[in-house]
Design a protein around this motif. Structure first.
Motif, PDB file in Angstrom:
ATOM      1  N   GLY A   1      36.883  43.174  50.754  1.00  0.00           N
ATOM      2  CA  GLY A   1      37.520  42.097  50.009  1.00  0.00           C
ATOM      3  C   GLY A   1      36.845  41.841  48.676  1.00  0.00           C
ATOM      4  N   LEU A   2      35.508  41.938  48.649  1.00  0.00           N
ATOM      5  CA  LEU A   2      34.777  41.751  47.398  1.00  0.00           C
ATOM      6  C   LEU A   2      35.071  42.867  46.411  1.00  0.00           C
ATOM      7  CD1 LEU A   2      32.760  39.971  45.934  1.00  0.00           C
ATOM      8  CD2 LEU A   2      30.907  41.281  46.987  1.00  0.00           C
ATOM      9  N   VAL A   3      35.129  44.098  46.943  1.00  0.00           N
ATOM     10  CA  VAL A   3      35.446  45.238  46.079  1.00  0.00           C
ATOM     11  C   VAL A   3      36.869  45.124  45.548  1.00  0.00           C
ATOM     12  CG1 VAL A   3      35.679  47.746  45.997  1.00  0.00           C
ATOM     13  CG2 VAL A   3      33.781  46.725  47.231  1.00  0.00           C
ATOM     14  N   ARG A   4      37.796  44.673  46.386  1.00  0.00           N
ATOM     15  CA  ARG A   4      39.179  44.485  45.950  1.00  0.00           C
ATOM     16  C   ARG A   4      39.260  43.436  44.831  1.00  0.00           C
ATOM     17  NH1 ARG A   4      42.302  48.738  47.180  1.00  0.00           N
ATOM     18  NH2 ARG A   4      42.289  49.216  49.416  1.00  0.00           N
ATOM     19  N   ALA A   5      38.465  42.373  44.956  1.00  0.00           N
ATOM     20  CA  ALA A   5      38.454  41.341  43.921  1.00  0.00           C
ATOM     21  C   ALA A   5      37.950  41.909  42.594  1.00  0.00           C
ATOM     22  CB  ALA A   5      37.582  40.173  44.373  1.00  0.00           C
ATOM     23  N   LEU A   6      36.906  42.739  42.646  1.00  0.00           N
ATOM     24  CA  LEU A   6      36.412  43.391  41.437  1.00  0.00           C
ATOM     25  C   LEU A   6      37.483  44.305  40.838  1.00  0.00           C
ATOM     26  CD1 LEU A   6      32.734  44.387  42.340  1.00  0.00           C
ATOM     27  CD2 LEU A   6      33.467  42.680  40.674  1.00  0.00           C
ATOM     28  N   GLN A   7      38.187  45.027  41.708  1.00  0.00           N
ATOM     29  CA  GLN A   7      39.223  45.938  41.232  1.00  0.00           C
ATOM     30  C   GLN A   7      40.353  45.175  40.542  1.00  0.00           C
ATOM     31  OE1 GLN A   7      40.763  48.468  44.298  1.00  0.00           O
ATOM     32  NE2 GLN A   7      42.439  49.236  43.031  1.00  0.00           N
ATOM     33  N   ILE A   8      40.765  44.059  41.109  1.00  0.00           N
ATOM     34  CA  ILE A   8      41.830  43.250  40.506  1.00  0.00           C
ATOM     35  C   ILE A   8      41.374  42.681  39.168  1.00  0.00           C
ATOM     36  CG2 ILE A   8      43.166  41.134  40.785  1.00  0.00           C
ATOM     37  CD1 ILE A   8      43.189  41.709  43.809  1.00  0.00           C
ATOM     38  N   GLY A   9      40.125  42.189  39.134  1.00  0.00           N
ATOM     39  CA  GLY A   9      39.605  41.635  37.884  1.00  0.00           C
ATOM     40  C   GLY A   9      39.532  42.677  36.777  1.00  0.00           C
ATOM     41  N   TYR A  10      39.052  43.868  37.109  1.00  0.00           N
ATOM     42  CA  TYR A  10      38.966  44.933  36.110  1.00  0.00           C
ATOM     43  C   TYR A  10      40.349  45.394  35.667  1.00  0.00           C
ATOM     44  CZ  TYR A  10      34.040  46.089  35.518  1.00  0.00           C
ATOM     45  OH  TYR A  10      32.730  46.079  35.132  1.00  0.00           O
ATOM     46  N   THR A  11      41.290  45.476  36.609  1.00  0.00           N
ATOM     47  CA  THR A  11      42.645  45.893  36.255  1.00  0.00           C
ATOM     48  C   THR A  11      43.285  44.889  35.300  1.00  0.00           C
ATOM     49  OG1 THR A  11      42.889  46.972  38.412  1.00  0.00           O
ATOM     50  CG2 THR A  11      44.913  46.514  37.169  1.00  0.00           C
ATOM     51  N   PHE A  12      43.076  43.610  35.565  1.00  0.00           N
ATOM     52  CA  PHE A  12      43.610  42.568  34.681  1.00  0.00           C
ATOM     53  C   PHE A  12      43.024  42.685  33.275  1.00  0.00           C
ATOM     54  CE2 PHE A  12      43.041  38.328  32.801  1.00  0.00           C
ATOM     55  CZ  PHE A  12      44.367  37.945  32.662  1.00  0.00           C
ATOM     56  N   LEU A  13      41.703  42.864  33.175  1.00  0.00           N
ATOM     57  CA  LEU A  13      41.063  42.986  31.864  1.00  0.00           C
ATOM     58  C   LEU A  13      41.499  44.266  31.153  1.00  0.00           C
ATOM     59  CD1 LEU A  13      37.434  41.763  32.626  1.00  0.00           C
ATOM     60  CD2 LEU A  13      39.201  40.563  31.349  1.00  0.00           C
ATOM     61  N   PHE A  14      41.675  45.349  31.910  1.00  0.00           N
ATOM     62  CA  PHE A  14      42.096  46.618  31.325  1.00  0.00           C
ATOM     63  C   PHE A  14      43.498  46.498  30.724  1.00  0.00           C
ATOM     64  CE2 PHE A  14      44.043  50.879  31.768  1.00  0.00           C
ATOM     65  CZ  PHE A  14      43.191  51.583  30.944  1.00  0.00           C
ATOM     66  N   VAL A  15      44.417  45.875  31.466  1.00  0.00           N
ATOM     67  CA  VAL A  15      45.782  45.681  30.960  1.00  0.00           C
ATOM     68  C   VAL A  15      45.768  44.753  29.746  1.00  0.00           C
ATOM     69  CG1 VAL A  15      48.057  44.739  31.513  1.00  0.00           C
ATOM     70  CG2 VAL A  15      46.845  46.145  33.190  1.00  0.00           C
ATOM     71  N   LEU A  16      44.949  43.695  29.808  1.00  0.00           N
ATOM     72  CA  LEU A  16      44.852  42.766  28.682  1.00  0.00           C
ATOM     73  C   LEU A  16      44.330  43.463  27.435  1.00  0.00           C
ATOM     74  CD1 LEU A  16      45.068  39.834  27.677  1.00  0.00           C
ATOM     75  CD2 LEU A  16      42.717  39.487  28.470  1.00  0.00           C
ATOM     76  N   LEU A  17      43.337  44.347  27.614  1.00  0.00           N
ATOM     77  CA  LEU A  17      42.784  45.097  26.480  1.00  0.00           C
ATOM     78  C   LEU A  17      43.828  46.021  25.867  1.00  0.00           C
ATOM     79  CD1 LEU A  17      40.246  45.813  24.810  1.00  0.00           C
ATOM     80  CD2 LEU A  17      39.713  47.554  26.519  1.00  0.00           C
TER      81      LEU A  17
END
Length: 338
Positions: free
Chosen positions: A162-178
């Motif tokens: 679950g912690l790794v999934r949260a990191l993955q979602i956070g990075y995906t959001f920042l990547f799309v935003l960038l």
């Protein structure tokens, strides 16, 4: 109808088609490439009073095609700027409409130099943090998709995934935003809505205003009046949106200072420098002060971005290592229970 007329009617379409093909084959091929160095060499020779044909022969590899075009009445500027997809040649073609050829080349060289230096500085500063961000994102995707799921078969109740999934979602959001920010910055010249949104971000607004002042300065150095500068900048990609707004205000009878204020009022320093320069008739020497200050602000914004990306990436990798360490201990914990 006589037989010879029928034959002539049958042959006539084929004769037209044959004559058209012959004319196409005799038409010269205008697909050629001209480099910036060849243009600069031509400008240097132009200062020594040589005739045009000699300068073309000494400067360009495709001199035969250029000379053939001149013989057919083609414009030399149009042929030299045939590669209009490249910004340098687009700028040169625009400048040649209002400046002598030698001044247009000097101005295009100055603009190309300052813009390439700005791009180089920004890209160099952003290269390492961007690589660090993408590397961390790739590492998280690799662990979350391959290694950790296979290890969690020993204990499906672990909260590590679950912690790794949260990191993955956070990075995906920042990547799309960038990606959206980059695409918005590139496409802002064609979409006014994006231009207005981009200008709300201090970094992108500083880059836009800095580029506008650089181009304005380069045009002033080559003897253009402010009115001519604005007209030429309406045709340049980097300044098109701002210059069109200013030009429309001037056509409505608004003063130049008020038109500039309506477009650049978000930056008090820029307006202060413009006002001082116009009042003292020394705008050419005041604008570089704004440029040096704005370049410092751009670097400060980039440093903040770098610090944020580094802290976020290092923290994410540290969390990933701890999670991976806990997952590796799961088989050992299970053996101890037996």
């Amino acid at each position: 109808m006589p037989i010879h007329r029928r034959i002539s009617l049958w042959i006539k379409p084929f004769a037209k088609l044959l004559s058209k093909e012959i004319s196409l084959t005799n038409k010269p091929n205008w697909t050629y490439k001209i480099s910036k160095d060849e243009i600069k060499q031509f400008a240097l020779l132009n200062q020594h009073g040589l005739d045009t044909a000699t300068m073309i022969e000494l400067s360009f590899k495709e001199h035969k095609k250029i000379l053939a075009g001149l013989a057919q009445g083609k414009s030399l500027v149009d042929m030299l700027c045939v590669n209009t997809k490249e910004p340098y040649f687009q700028t040169l073609h625009i400048l040649c409409q209002s400046l002598p050829f030698d001044k247009a080349i000097r101005c295009a060289d100055a603009l190309d130099t300052v813009q390439s230096e700005l791009k180089t500085k920004v890209l160099r500063a952003l290269a390492y943090p961007t690589f660090l961000f993408l590397f961390s994102y790739g590492l998280i995707l690799f662990f979350s998709q391959t290694i950790i799921p296979s290890l969690l078969t020993y204990d499906s109740s672990s909260t590590s995934m679950g912690l790794v999934r949260a990191l993955q979602i956070g990075y995906t959001f920042l990547f799309v935003l960038l990606l959206l920010l980059i695409l918005g910055f590139i496409c802002r010249h064609w979409i006014p809505f994006l231009q207005n949104k981009i200008e709300t971000l201090p970094l992108f607004r500083s880059i836009d205003y800095y580029s506008f002042s650089l181009i304005w300065c380069a045009l002033l150095e080559n003897g253009c009046s402010t009115q001519v500068c604005i007209q030429m900048m309406t045709k340049m990609k980097a300044t098109k949106t701002n210059a069109i707004h200013i030009q429309s205000q001037l056509e409505k009878g608004v003063s130049l200072l008020d038109a500039l204020h309506s477009e650049f009022g978000k930056d008090p320093l820029f307006m202060r420098c413009i006002q001082l320069g116009m009042n003292s008739s020394n705008l050419l020497h005041i604008l570089p002060i704004y440029q040096s200050r704005t370049l410092y602000d751009i670097q400060a914004h980039i440093k903040k971005y770098i610090l944020f990306v580094q802290l976020f990436s290092y923290t994410s990798v540290a969390i990933l290592v701890l999670v991976f360490y806990q997952v590796l201990l799961l088989p050992l914990n299970l053996l101890q229970t037996f």
